[in-house]
Each structure stands twice: as structure tokens, then as C-alpha cells.
Design a protein around this motif. Structure first.
Motif: not given
Ligand SMILES: [Zn+2]
Length: 541
Positions: A71, A73, A231, A293, A377, A441
Motif C-alpha cells: 500500500h 502511493h 492504490p 480501489k 488498513h 501508505d
Molecule cells: Zn492509502
């Protein structure tokens, strides 16, 4: 008979941790072209590599499969490096100073826009700045400070451009914060509230985007990442990935997930998804389509995660459901029918309940068991029932130890240490037989997988020496599995990644410590000496 892929081989020597249950350790491996051809003793590797092979030796430390962040970006993280950086802002005065500085250095920039990775918890005032405070730093140009995909602050000029005023009705699925007189404060929560501003923000040029994506990969390789799942990309971003890929410069194995923008009318969203003639799996080992997503709720540090109980400091606030149940159902049906995978952003327990109930319902019509629907998450208290359902439905989990680390302090303050002990319950997911992938993330929380490996084995949070939830600690080998074999599974690539085994892609790293033997604190501080993707050295050569 020699061919291009049959060229010079390489022998890699060192303490090889293969993550292959059939042969966990070896002293060398041989690589030819982009594949591993032998793993075993030095003699076996040399034999397989043949005469004239180059040798790379690593005395101490360990050779591991390349690490996978499920995960991350990556595109967005790259862009962050080119706008106002608020990641270390410690006060509202600090934010103002950074805006002033950027504005002075970029007199022609029509908008002043920040990166997303800044946190209210780090600000002395423990609150968002107001539009008046942003106006004080820059009033003649619009200022827009988005935060972690769920919130934004805009100055008066930006609000005016977006037409947001005291008369603007509250958008469904979002919140425009207002002062006691009803005037917007500049704080906009969730996409339906900030999208009207974001829509006006000019985008970087295609060349700038390409360059920032190319640059950020190098930073990732330097900490051992060889594969990511990005994602939530839009078609334009996918185009940037494709351009880098077709130029032969996409060194990161990238699985990209198209974002379903549920702020649009349902029929429009469904028409958009149906327009894709392709589905999950399309692409090659370098660039591949993952699942769709979709956001179901907000974020924990923002107080917008969808909870079973109200947020303790905000009576009656159980968070925000970003996508309606009906829309979630329609998209999940579509995915099951058209063989797309689906990854849902679910932070709070009620969002997890909701997603799994919808998945189960959809599964009765079209099996989703081999589609690897994913809970992203899933950290504010998945229940035993959630875990059992996920296992039954073949649903996987993308977890982020670095999020627990970064948001730990504010969440402990908000929910108490006892509840936080059970947040991000990786131990429980694994014991329940669910496949869990590790990640970060980024740019929301730091992308180093070494931080993630350390956190998952220690349950430490920022600014504290205490473990939060020792019963959720996992072993070093389990933690490494999250970032290798399981990461490959979440990337639909377990047949060629996640292990060092003959026939698999030669994605490997040389780490300065052996994470299965070293003290966890040493893993955190370890350095990556070399990183190779498909046999090509991309860091430390
Ligand atoms: Zn994210």
C-alpha cells in the motif's frame, strides 16, 4: 547457442534467506537474465552460472527477496517532493512560514499547494489552521493544503474560486467546517467537501510527473523496495506509469489500482468502470493492473473512520461513510462478475463489518474466493467474526505497521492504550489464517519497510519506549513474510516473486544485518547495500 537472455550470469554469495519453505537458507544463488537459475551451495551456484560469471559477495548481513510494499502511493509520493513540504511542520506559524517561502520562490505559481503528509498531531496547536491564518501567509493567490486524502484546508481565495461560502449546503459524505457565525473556517473534511477546490488546482506537466516518478523509485530501492501496489490511480496517472514503463525506465515492479471515485453519481461511476475493457492481471511483471480501489470510510487520526461506537472525544460522531452501501454493493457485484479484484479502504470496525457483509452477499451470486478482495488498513478493531469471514471469502488484508507507529501517539490519546493494543492486530489476522501484506501508505506514513519490519516485531510507537499491544507482536520471520511472500500474493505475483527460488524473478536485496537473527532494533537501523530488480542492480552498484 547464446541469446540475449542467455548472456553472462551472476553468482550472488552471502547468507541467503530465501523465504522458500522448501529450502530456507543457502550460501549462494545464480542469476541469468532476469531470473534465478540456482539456489544452494556456492559450488552449485557456480556450476549453474558457468564460466565467466561475475560474482558479488556479501560477507555479513543477509541476502533477501526484494521487499514489497502493498500500500504505497508511489506516484503521489513522487509529486510530494515538488510542492510545499509540510511534513515537518510543528506549528501553524511553521506552516505559514513554509507557504511564504514557497510563494516567494515561485512567484509565477498560480496556486500554492502542499504535500499531503502533514499531521495535526504534530502541530503545537493540535488543530487545523484557519483560512484567515493561511490568508495571513498568502492572500493574493489561492492556497490549498490537502492532508492524507481525507481533509484539506483552503484560504479565502481558494474557497471563493470553488464557490464555497456560508450558503453552501453540507455535501453528502463530507463536511465543511464552520465557525459560530456559520462562515466556512477553511477546513474541509472528506473528498465531497474538498473536491470542489481540488478540481481547480492546476496539475504538474506530464514531464514533471514522469521525472518525479522516476526519481522516487530510486529512493525506494535504497531502502530495499522492489515492488509496490499503488492504490487509487486515475487514468492520467496510469498513463505516466505506462510512459515510464515503455521507456524501459520503470525499475519498480508496480501494481496499480484504478480508483472508483464514489463522489460521482452511481450510474456515472458504474459506466466508468464498465468502460475498462481490461481487468485485474492485465500487464506484465513490471506494470500490472491490480484491483479497483474504493474508499468506504475516513481516517483514524482525522476522527472520520466509521466506528461501531462514537469517537470518544466527539459524542455522536461515529465517523463518515464515504461510499453508500448501495454503491459498494454495485461495485463489488461488478468486480465479482467481471473478474476484477477489489480493494476497499476500511479503517473503522463498522466499515470492516459493512465491507465483509457486502462481500459475503456478492459471493453468493458470483464466487469472489480467487479474486483476493482486499481490506486496506482494517485497523480499528476487526472482530473475530471479521477475521473468520475474511478467511472464508479468501479476502486478504493490506496492513501498515508504519501507520501504527506514526499515528500511535494521537490514537493512544484518543482511545487509550488498552484499546490501541488491539489496533492493527496482525497476530490475530495471521492466526485466523488470513493472508496479510505489509506496507506503509506512503506518503501518509514513512515508506521504509525496515521501519515496518521493526514495528511489527516490537509494536513500538513514535516518541515512546513502550510496546503497545505486546500480544500482537509477530516473529521476525512472519514480519518478513508480510513484505515478501504475502506481498507477492497481494500483487498477484506469488508464482514469480516473494521468494528466492530457481525460475523466479531475480529481485533481491543485500541487507547489512540478518533480520531473522538480529535484534529488532538493529533491523530498524540496517542499511541496504544493494538492490536488484530482475537481475539488474538498481541501488548500490
Ligand atoms: Zn492509502
Amino acid at each position: 547457442m547464446a541469446s540475449a537472455t542467455n548472456g553472462t550470469a551472476t553468482v550472488v554469495r552471502g547468507a541467503i534467506v530465501t523465504m522458500d519453505p522448501r529450502k530456507p537458507r543457502a550460501e549462494a544463488m545464480a542469476v541469468r537474465g532476469d531470473r534465478i537459475v540456482a539456489v544452494g551451495s556456492l559450488a552449485e551456484a557456480r556450476d549453474a552460472a558457468g564460466l565467466g560469471a561475475r560474482e558479488l559477495g556479501f560477507g555479513d548481513g543477509a541476502i533477501l527477496p526484494g521487499l514489497i510494499d502493498t500500500h504505497n502511493h508511489m506516484f503521489w509520493t513522487g509529486i510530494q517532493s515538488r510542492i510545499v513540504d509540510l511534513s515537518r511542520a510543528a506549528s501553524i506559524a511553521d506552516i505559514q512560514a513554509r507557504i511564504r517561502d514557497y510563494a516567494a520562490r515561485h512567484p509565477k505559481a498560480p496556486w500554492i499547494v502542499s504535500g499531503e503528509g502533514w499531521h495535526v498531531v504534530n502541530l503545537k496547536e493540535q488543530r487545523y489552521p484557519t483560512r484567515q491564518e493561511l490568508d495571513a501567509a498568502c492572500a493574493d493567490r489561492p492556497v490549498y493544503l490537502p492532508r492524507v486524502g481525507h481533509a484539506a484546508v483552503a484560504n479565502s481565495r481558494a474557497l471563493a474560486i470553488a464557490g464555497i461560502s456560508r450558503d453552501t449546503p453540507e455535501p453528502a459524505g463530507g463536511r465543511i467546517e464552520r465557525d459560530s457565525s456559520g462562515e466556512p473556517t477553511g477546513v474541509l473534511l472528506e473528498m465531497p467537501a474538498f473536491e470542489p477546490v481540488a478540481r481547480h488546482v492546476p496539475t504538474l506537466s506530464h514531464d514533471d510527473r514522469l521525472a518525479s516518478l522516476e526519481e522516487i523509485q530510486k529512493t525506494y530501492h535504497a531502502v530495499g523496495i522492489t515492488g509496490i501496489i499503488d492504490p487509487g490511480v486515475n487514468p492520467e496517472t496510469l498513463g505516466v506509469y505506462q510512459d515510464l514503463w515503455s521507456a524501459g525506465r520503470l525499475t519498480m515492479r508496480s501494481v496499480v489500482m484504478p480508483l472508483a471515485d464514489s463522489s460521482r453519481p452511481p450510474d456515472e461511476v458504474m459506466a466508468g468502470l464498465k468502460a475498462w475493457g481490461v481487468r485485474t492481471g492485465f500487464g506484465d511483471a513490471r506494470l500490472r493492473l491490480g484491483g479497483i480501489k474504493l474508499f468506504v470510510d475516513g481516517g483514524a487520526s482525522l476522527g472520520t473512520a466509521l466506528m461501531r461506537e462514537p469517537h470518544p472525544d466527539e459524542r455522536c460522531n461515529c465517523g463518515i461513510q464515504v461510499t453508500s452501501t448501495d454503491m459498494l454493493r454495485r461495485i463489488a457485484h461488478f468486480c465479482a462478475e467481471r473478474r476484477w479484484s477489489l480493494g476497499v479502504h476500511v479503517v473503522g470496525g463498522k466499515a470492516i463489518d459493512l465491507a465483509l457483509e457486502v462481500f459475503e452477499e456478492v459471493d453468493r451470486a458470483h464466487s469472489i474466493r480467487d479474486l483476493r478482495f482486499c481490506l486496506i488498513h482494517a485497523y480499528l478493531w476487526p472482530s473475530e467474526r471479521n477475521i473468520a469471514m475474511a478467511r472464508r471469502l479468501g479476502v486478504v488484508v493490506a496492513t501498515q505497521p508504519s501507520m501504527q507507529y506514526t499515528f500511535g501517539p494521537i490514537l493512544v490519546k484518543r482511545f487509550g492504550a488498552a484499546l490501541m493494543a488491539k489496533a492493527t492486530p496482525i497476530r490475530d489476522w495471521l492466526d485466523g489464517g488470513v493472508v496479510v501484506g505489509g506496507g506503509s501508505d506512503s506518503p501518509i506514513t514513512p515508506f521504509s519497510p525496515l521501519l515496518g519490519l521493526w514495528q511489527a516485531t516490537t509494536r513500538r510507537i513514535e516518541g515512546s519506549d513502550e510496546a503497545i499491544g505486546r500480544e500482537e507482536v509477530i516473529s521476525a520471520e512472519e514480519a518478513l513474510t508480510l513484505y515478501t511472500r504475502n506481498g507477492a500474493y497481494l500483487s498477484f505475483a506469488e508464482h514469480e516473486r516473494g521468494m528466492l527460488r530457481p525460475g523466479m524473478l531475480a529481485d533481491w536485496i543485500a541487507l547489512s544485518v540478518d533480520p531473522l537473527k538480529a535484534d529488532p532494533d538493529r533491523v530498524h537501523e540496517a542499511t541496504v547495500r544493494m538492490t536488484a530488480v530482475g537481475g539488474e542492480v538498481v541501488h548500490g552498484g
